[in-house]
Design an enzyme around this catalytic site. Structure first.
Site, PDB file in Angstrom:
ATOM      1  N   TYR A  54       0.835  -1.199   0.000  1.00 39.06           N
ATOM      2  CA  TYR A  54       0.000   0.000   0.000  1.00 39.06           C
ATOM      3  C   TYR A  54       0.874   1.254   0.000  1.00 39.06           C
ATOM      4  O   TYR A  54       1.697   1.463   0.902  1.00 39.06           O
ATOM      5  CB  TYR A  54      -0.918   0.033   1.223  1.00 39.06           C
ATOM      6  CG  TYR A  54      -1.992  -1.040   1.251  1.00 39.06           C
ATOM      7  CD1 TYR A  54      -2.282  -1.817   0.137  1.00 39.06           C
ATOM      8  CD2 TYR A  54      -2.727  -1.276   2.409  1.00 39.06           C
ATOM      9  CE1 TYR A  54      -3.268  -2.787   0.172  1.00 39.06           C
ATOM     10  CE2 TYR A  54      -3.727  -2.252   2.457  1.00 39.06           C
ATOM     11  CZ  TYR A  54      -3.981  -3.004   1.326  1.00 39.06           C
ATOM     12  OH  TYR A  54      -4.957  -3.967   1.371  1.00 39.06           O
ATOM     13  N   GLN A 180      -8.650 -13.106   3.322  1.00 45.44           N
ATOM     14  CA  GLN A 180      -9.158 -11.737   3.157  1.00 45.44           C
ATOM     15  C   GLN A 180      -9.677 -11.559   1.730  1.00 45.44           C
ATOM     16  O   GLN A 180      -8.939 -11.190   0.827  1.00 45.44           O
ATOM     17  CB  GLN A 180      -8.073 -10.705   3.468  1.00 45.44           C
ATOM     18  CG  GLN A 180      -8.603  -9.282   3.484  1.00 45.44           C
ATOM     19  CD  GLN A 180      -7.606  -8.300   4.068  1.00 45.44           C
ATOM     20  OE1 GLN A 180      -7.241  -7.329   3.419  1.00 45.44           O
ATOM     21  NE2 GLN A 180      -7.161  -8.542   5.286  1.00 45.44           N
ATOM     22  N   LYS A 220     -22.753   7.768  -4.007  1.00 43.14           N
ATOM     23  CA  LYS A 220     -22.195   9.047  -4.469  1.00 43.14           C
ATOM     24  C   LYS A 220     -21.802   9.046  -5.948  1.00 43.14           C
ATOM     25  O   LYS A 220     -21.432  10.088  -6.493  1.00 43.14           O
ATOM     26  CB  LYS A 220     -20.994   9.440  -3.612  1.00 43.14           C
ATOM     27  CG  LYS A 220     -19.769   8.556  -3.753  1.00 43.14           C
ATOM     28  CD  LYS A 220     -18.676   9.072  -2.821  1.00 43.14           C
ATOM     29  CE  LYS A 220     -17.408   8.225  -2.905  1.00 43.14           C
ATOM     30  NZ  LYS A 220     -16.360   8.712  -1.979  1.00 43.14           N
ATOM     31  N   ARG A 230     -11.965   8.478  -4.834  1.00 41.86           N
ATOM     32  CA  ARG A 230     -10.778   7.695  -5.128  1.00 41.86           C
ATOM     33  C   ARG A 230     -10.631   7.404  -6.621  1.00 41.86           C
ATOM     34  O   ARG A 230      -9.527   7.176  -7.113  1.00 41.86           O
ATOM     35  CB  ARG A 230     -10.779   6.389  -4.331  1.00 41.86           C
ATOM     36  CG  ARG A 230     -11.843   5.395  -4.728  1.00 41.86           C
ATOM     37  CD  ARG A 230     -11.716   4.077  -3.984  1.00 41.86           C
ATOM     38  NE  ARG A 230     -11.733   4.264  -2.537  1.00 41.86           N
ATOM     39  CZ  ARG A 230     -11.634   3.258  -1.658  1.00 41.86           C
ATOM     40  NH1 ARG A 230     -11.505   2.013  -2.085  1.00 41.86           N
ATOM     41  NH2 ARG A 230     -11.670   3.485  -0.373  1.00 41.86           N
ATOM     42  N   GLU A 295     -19.541   7.561  10.888  1.00 39.99           N
ATOM     43  CA  GLU A 295     -20.715   7.172  10.106  1.00 39.99           C
ATOM     44  C   GLU A 295     -20.740   5.660   9.880  1.00 39.99           C
ATOM     45  O   GLU A 295     -21.783   5.018  10.035  1.00 39.99           O
ATOM     46  CB  GLU A 295     -20.716   7.898   8.764  1.00 39.99           C
ATOM     47  CG  GLU A 295     -21.903   7.533   7.878  1.00 39.99           C
ATOM     48  CD  GLU A 295     -21.919   8.299   6.570  1.00 39.99           C
ATOM     49  OE1 GLU A 295     -22.336   7.727   5.551  1.00 39.99           O
ATOM     50  OE2 GLU A 295     -21.504   9.480   6.573  1.00 39.99           O
ATOM     51  N   ASN A 296     -19.584   5.088   9.541  1.00 38.70           N
ATOM     52  CA  ASN A 296     -19.521   3.645   9.306  1.00 38.70           C
ATOM     53  C   ASN A 296     -19.822   2.845  10.564  1.00 38.70           C
ATOM     54  O   ASN A 296     -20.439   1.776  10.502  1.00 38.70           O
ATOM     55  CB  ASN A 296     -18.148   3.260   8.761  1.00 38.70           C
ATOM     56  CG  ASN A 296     -17.921   3.719   7.334  1.00 38.70           C
ATOM     57  OD1 ASN A 296     -18.874   3.989   6.603  1.00 38.70           O
ATOM     58  ND2 ASN A 296     -16.672   3.816   6.931  1.00 38.70           N
TER      59      ASN A 296
END
Length: 323
Positions: A54, A180, A220, A230, A295-296
């Site tokens: 990352y 994952q 969105k 993103r 919010e999450n």
């Protein structure tokens, strides 16, 4: 916050967790990372996901610095990283899971994150050019040397996971305990069908990623691509076609209507739907600012509203529009 066992292991992870993909090093710096980690911790989150690849290693550095400044007791949180892509091109340095690469990679991650050990280490993708047995031995040795506590895979097929587990079983090595995979309302078949036998047979746990389908399930993108999303970031052009898919955005609009009836956002509804799957140990969420984290986290309350009837409504709206 509720906590679930990671598969059949004894490790407990928060139902919702925080991941650093895209955001750390690309959208937020160390200061914002520290604030977001603190906000998540206040909500009960104890698992923070990362990967060597990352932001070219920068994500691990940022998280490491933030954790150092927060100075939480090390036993109180769980950190992960993942190996495969590498940080520089060259033989044994990228796109591999051979022993030389893996045992060097863990040392690099420990240095960047400023930790004595990493709780969870994942093989980020399968490597068709390295014998699975070599990879299993290297990952097991990583744990035996005290550099990691548990190991698993990411986006491996069921057959590949079972093969790795069988090799570890045969040689009395540390077995893979978690996978994952991507999992959301539009990406389901691997988790729900392909892995079905693994949950009972080997006790596989899941730390799932992309619960909002890279933002599609927030709604969105119904009117195009926002300037701050993103999909506008360099290197993420490949996301735009999926995020602006007209048919899927029409489904998101219908899900948003159902969410409004429940008093939540469509994103919270999408995350809550995943929480109803008992095979999911933790849902990895992402956020570029503290407000998103808060919010999450409200999805935990929404999950209590996902009755069998509501779940059936969600399934009817999505139909077969998933892979």
């Amino acid at each position: 916050m509720n906590y679930r066992r990671l598969g059949r292991s004894g490790l407990q992870v928060s139902e919702l967790s925080i991941g650093s993909w895209v955001t750390y090093g690309s959208q937020i710096d160390r200061g914002l990372a520290r604030e977001s980690l603190a906000a998540a911790r206040d909500a009960g989150v104890n698992f923070f996901d990362n990967a060597e690849g990352y932001a070219g290693g920068k994500s691990e550095e940022i998280m490491g610095e933030a954790l150092k400044e927060l100075a939480w007791p090390r036993v109180s949180y769980v950190v992960s990283t993942k190996f495969f892509w590498g940080l520089s091109e060259g033989p044994n340095q990228y796109h591999t899971l051979n022993r030389k690469y893996l045992l060097n990679a863990i040392d690099g991650s420990l240095k960047r994150m400023q930790l004595d050990y990493i709780d969870l280490v994942f093989c980020h993708r399968p490597d068709p050019n390295t014998p699975v047995e070599e990879t299993v031995w290297a990952m097991s040795d990583m744990i035996s040397r005290g550099k990691a506590l548990y190991w698993g895979t990411s986006e491996w097929s069921a057959d590949e996971i079972r093969a790795a587990w069988a090799i570890a079983e045969r040689h009395h090595l540390h077995k893979p305990v978690m996978e994952q995979p991507q999992y959301n309302l539009f990406h389901r078949r691997r988790v729900e069908d392909e892995y079905r036998r693994l949950y009972e047979d080997i006790g596989l746990g899941l730390t799932t990623w992309s619960p909002l389908a890279s933002g599609l399930l927030t709604g969105k993108y119904r009117d195009g691509v926002p300037a701050d999303s993103r999909a506008q970031l360099k290197g993420y052009d490949w996301l735009r076609a999926a995020l602006t898919d007209a048919d899927k955005n029409a489904i998101v609009a219908r899900l948003a209507d159902l969410a409004a009836q429940l008093g939540c956002t469509v994103g919270q509804l999408a995350i809550a739907w995943i929480l109803k799957n008992p095979h999911v140990s933790t849902v990895i969420t992402g956020a570029s600012h503290v407000a998103q984290i808060k919010e999450n986290m409200l999805a935990l309350d929404v999950a209590q509203k996902i009755t069998p009837e509501i779940k059936a409504q969600i399934e009817a709206i999505v139909g077969d529009a998933y892979n």
